[in-house]
Design a protein around this motif. Structure first.
Motif, short mmCIF file in Angstrom:
data_model
loop_
_atom_site.label_atom_id
_atom_site.label_comp_id
_atom_site.label_asym_id
_atom_site.label_seq_id
_atom_site.Cartn_x
_atom_site.Cartn_y
_atom_site.Cartn_z
N UNK A 215 0.86 -1.19 0.00
CA UNK A 215 0.00 0.00 0.00
C UNK A 215 0.88 1.23 0.00
N UNK A 216 0.53 2.21 -0.84
CA UNK A 216 1.29 3.46 -0.92
C UNK A 216 0.33 4.58 -1.35
N UNK A 217 0.75 5.82 -1.27
CA UNK A 217 -0.09 6.90 -1.78
C UNK A 217 -0.30 6.75 -3.29
N UNK A 218 -1.47 7.17 -3.77
CA UNK A 218 -1.73 7.15 -5.20
C UNK A 218 -1.18 8.41 -5.86
N UNK A 219 -1.76 8.78 -6.98
CA UNK A 219 -1.32 9.97 -7.70
C UNK A 219 -2.23 11.17 -7.45
N UNK A 220 -3.27 10.97 -6.63
CA UNK A 220 -4.19 12.05 -6.31
C UNK A 220 -4.22 12.27 -4.80
N UNK A 221 -4.58 13.47 -4.41
CA UNK A 221 -4.73 13.80 -3.00
C UNK A 221 -5.81 12.92 -2.37
N UNK A 222 -5.48 12.31 -1.24
CA UNK A 222 -6.44 11.46 -0.52
C UNK A 222 -6.57 10.06 -1.06
N UNK A 223 -5.80 9.71 -2.08
CA UNK A 223 -5.92 8.38 -2.70
C UNK A 223 -4.81 7.45 -2.22
N UNK A 224 -5.17 6.17 -2.02
CA UNK A 224 -4.17 5.15 -1.72
C UNK A 224 -4.21 4.10 -2.83
N UNK A 225 -3.06 3.53 -3.07
CA UNK A 225 -2.91 2.50 -4.10
C UNK A 225 -2.57 1.19 -3.42
N UNK A 226 -3.28 0.12 -3.79
CA UNK A 226 -3.05 -1.20 -3.22
C UNK A 226 -2.60 -2.14 -4.33
N UNK A 227 -1.42 -2.72 -4.16
CA UNK A 227 -0.90 -3.69 -5.12
C UNK A 227 -1.04 -5.10 -4.56
N UNK A 228 -1.79 -5.94 -5.27
CA UNK A 228 -1.91 -7.36 -4.92
C UNK A 228 -1.04 -8.14 -5.90
N UNK A 229 0.12 -8.55 -5.45
CA UNK A 229 1.08 -9.16 -6.37
C UNK A 229 0.70 -10.58 -6.77
N UNK A 230 -0.04 -11.29 -5.94
CA UNK A 230 -0.43 -12.66 -6.30
C UNK A 230 -1.40 -12.65 -7.48
N UNK A 231 -2.38 -11.77 -7.42
CA UNK A 231 -3.38 -11.69 -8.49
C UNK A 231 -3.01 -10.67 -9.56
N UNK A 232 -1.89 -9.97 -9.36
CA UNK A 232 -1.43 -8.93 -10.29
C UNK A 232 -2.51 -7.87 -10.52
N UNK A 236 -7.25 1.19 -6.52
CA UNK A 236 -7.16 2.56 -6.04
C UNK A 236 -8.36 2.86 -5.15
N UNK A 237 -8.09 3.44 -3.98
CA UNK A 237 -9.14 3.77 -3.02
C UNK A 237 -9.07 5.26 -2.72
N UNK A 238 -10.17 5.98 -2.96
CA UNK A 238 -10.26 7.38 -2.56
C UNK A 238 -10.65 7.40 -1.09
N UNK A 239 -9.65 7.39 -0.24
CA UNK A 239 -9.89 7.20 1.19
C UNK A 239 -10.35 8.48 1.89
N UNK A 240 -9.85 9.64 1.44
CA UNK A 240 -10.15 10.91 2.13
C UNK A 240 -10.17 12.04 1.12
N UNK A 241 -10.78 13.15 1.53
CA UNK A 241 -10.77 14.36 0.71
C UNK A 241 -9.44 15.10 0.83
N UNK A 242 -8.81 14.99 1.99
CA UNK A 242 -7.52 15.66 2.23
C UNK A 242 -6.37 14.68 1.99
N UNK A 243 -5.16 15.17 2.07
CA UNK A 243 -3.99 14.34 1.86
C UNK A 243 -3.90 13.23 2.91
N UNK A 244 -3.36 12.11 2.50
CA UNK A 244 -3.16 10.99 3.42
C UNK A 244 -2.05 11.35 4.40
#
Length: 421
Positions: A215-232, A236-244
Motif C-alpha cells: 500500500x502506498x499513496x496514489x497519484x491524487x490527493x487522498x488516494x491510496x494505491x493497493x498492489x496485490x502481487x499474487x493476483x497482479x 485505487x481507493x479514494x480514502x479521504x478528501x484531504x492528503x493521506x
C-alpha cells in the motif's frame, strides 16, 4: 543501481542477539533471505567500509557524562517485538518485552543513520545515512549483515531515500515520488510505482506467509494505491478528501486503516474490493479539533486498532468487522460492552450524519501533548508499546471489557546514557 558485494553468503542462522523467543515460531532460520554473490565479472562490487567497529555490549555503552544522542529514526520491526533507533553516530536495537538493549553500533567519526529497517530478528538490516554527518549517502540503501559486521550490498538512487520496508522475499525502497520493489535474493528490480509527493515515505507491506500486498499513496490527493502481487491487481481507493497522513496494513494485508491531514477520522477498508468497513471518531466534538496522526497499528488478530497523535493520547479502538464476511460492519449486541454512545443508533445510520455511525475509542493513555509517539501492540495480551522521539518507552495494558484509562506497566528512557539495561 544495485550491487551485491562478492562476499560469502550471510550466515543462514540469526545471530544470538536476534534469536526469537521460544514462543515465536515464524522467525526460524529457514525463512531468512539468501543473498547470492554476483558473478565474478561484476564491475562494481561494493567496497569494504573503512571503519568496521564491532557491536558494543551494553556494559561498553557511552559513558554517563556524555550527552544523550540525537534521534534520527525510530521504528518497530515486523512483529513489534523489537524496535530500531537511528542516531547521529550509529544505531541501536532494543527488545520490547522484556525491555532491554540488544546491541548498538557506534561509529567513531559522525556516522548518522537516518533509516534502520529490521527483518524480524535475523542478521540482515537495511541502513540509510542521515543527519548532519551521515555514515552513508542518503540516496543509498545499505544491506547490512550483522553476522559479518559489514555491508554486503547496496541500492543507489538519484534522490534521497525516504523509507525502506523489508520482507523475507522483497526489499521496498520509497523515494519522494517513486517506489521500487526488489527481489531480496539477487536485488533484481521487479516493479516501479509512481506516487504523489510522499515526503514521509508512507508505505506498508503485508508480513503474512501469503503473497505481497503493498500500500502506498496514489497519484491524487487522498488516494491510496493497493498492489496485490499474487493476483497482479491494482486497486485505487479514494480514502479521504484531504492528503493521506498515515496508514497501516494488517499482517495478512486484508485490512487497511487510513487517516488524513484533518486528523478527525480513521477509516478501515477492505484491500481486495476497496469497500469501507468501519469508521472511528478520534474526538468527541466532530470538526471542533484536528490532530496530526503519527501512527496506526493493527493487533495481530486485527481485533484492535491503536492510534497515536499530537494530542498526547494513545487510543485503542475495537474493530467490529466480521472476519467471515468481509465488508460487513458488526454492530454491538446486548452481550458486548457499549464502547460508543452512538452504537445503539446504527439502525438509522443512513439517516444520521456519519458521525453517528462511527466508533469512539475503548481505551486511552495520556502522554505529553505535542510530542511525537509511535505505537504497536505488545506480545502480551491486551498490551500496547509506545515509543517517543524523546526516548520514552511505555508498556501499557488496556481493559478490553470496561475500557477507560490504560494501566502503565513500565517506563524507560532508551536515550539516557546512564540508563540501566
Amino acid at each position: 543501481m544495485a550491487t551485491l558485494s562478492d562476499f560469502p553468503t550471510p550466515n543462514p542462522n540469526p545471530s544470538p542477539s536476534f534469536r526469537p523467543p521460544t514462543d515465536q515460531s515464524d522467525n526460524g532460520p529457514e525463512s531468512l533471505p539468501h543473498m547470492d554473490p554476483p558473478p565474478s565479472s561484476d564491475p562494481n562490487p561494493i567496497p569494504t567500509p573503512n571503519s568496521t567497529p564491532h557491536f558494543n555490549t551494553p556494559s561498553d555503552a557511552i559513558a554517563p557524562a556524555a550527552p544523550p544522542p540525537s534521534l534520527l529514526h525510530l521504528s518497530f520491526n515486523q512483529d513489534h517485538g523489537c524496535f530500531a533507533v537511528g542516531i547521529d553516530h550509529g544505531f541501536r536495537i532494543y527488545n520490547c518485552d522484556p525491555f532491554r538493549e540488544i546491541f548498538r553500533r557506534d561509529f567513531n567519526r559522525g556516522g548518522g543513520i537516518g533509516v534502520v529497517e529490521m527483518l524480524f530478528r535475523c542478521n540482515i538490516l537495511a541502513l540509510v545515512g542521515g543527519g548532519p554527518d551521515p555514515q552513508y549517502p542518503p540516496n543509498k540503501v545499505m544491506i547490512w549483515d550483522d553476522h559479518q559486521s559489514r555491508c554486503i550490498g547496496e541500492l543507489s538512487f538519484r534522490s534521497e531515500v525516504r523509507s525502506v520496508r523489508l520482507r523475507r522475499d522483497r526489499i521496498v525502497v520509497v523515494l519522494e515520488q517513486k517506489i521500487f520493489v526488489y527481489n531480496f535474493a539477487d536485488l533484481k528490480l521487479l516493479h516501479q510505482i509512481e506516487t504523489i509527493a510522499n515526503p514521509k515515505g508512507l508505505c506498508a507491506v503485508s508480513q503474512g506467509a501469503g503473497s505481497l500486498v503493498l500500500v502506498c499513496p496514489g497519484l491524487q490527493k487522498g488516494q491510496v494505491r493497493v498492489e496485490h502481487y499474487a493476483s497482479k491487481r491494482t486497486k485505487f481507493i479514494m480514502a479521504h478528501d484531504s492528503r493521506i497522513a498515515c496508514f497501516a496494513l494488517s499482517q495478512d494485508g486484508q485490512l487497511l486503516a487510513t487517516t488524513s491531514t484533518k486528523g478527525t477520522l480513521v477509516r478501515i477498508y477492505n484491500t481486495v474490493d476497496g469497500s469501507l468497513l468501519q469508521e472511528v471518531e478520534l474526538f468527541v466534538r466532530r470538526g471542533a479539533d484536528r490532530a496530526e496522526i503519527y501512527s496506526l497499528a493493527f493487533s495481530s488478530n486485527a481485533q484492535w486498532l491503536a492510534v497515536s497523535s499530537d494530542k498526547g493520547t494513545v487510543h485503542v479502538f475495537s474493530l467490529k468487522i466480521n472476519g467471515g464476511s468481509p465488508g460487513i460492519v458488526r454492530s454491538h449486541n446486548a452481550a458486548e460492552p457499549v464502547t460508543s454512545p452512538h452504537s445503539s443508533l446504527s439502525f438509522i445510520k443512513g439517516v444520521l450524519p456519519k458521525y453517528f455511525s462511527s466508533e469512539w475509542s475503548v481505551a486511552q493513555f495520556r502522554l505529553v501533548e505535542g510530542s511525537q509517539y509511535i505505537v504497536a501492540f505488545g506480545h502480551q495480551k491486551n498490551t500496547v508499546v509506545i515509543l517517543g522521539i524523546d526516548g520514552s518507552f511505555y508498556r501499557c495494558q488496556y481493559d478490553p471489557v470496561n475500557g477507560g484509562e490504560m494501566t502503565q506497566l513500565e517506563y524507560h528512557n532508551f536515550l539516557k546514557p546512564d540508563a540501566a539495561f
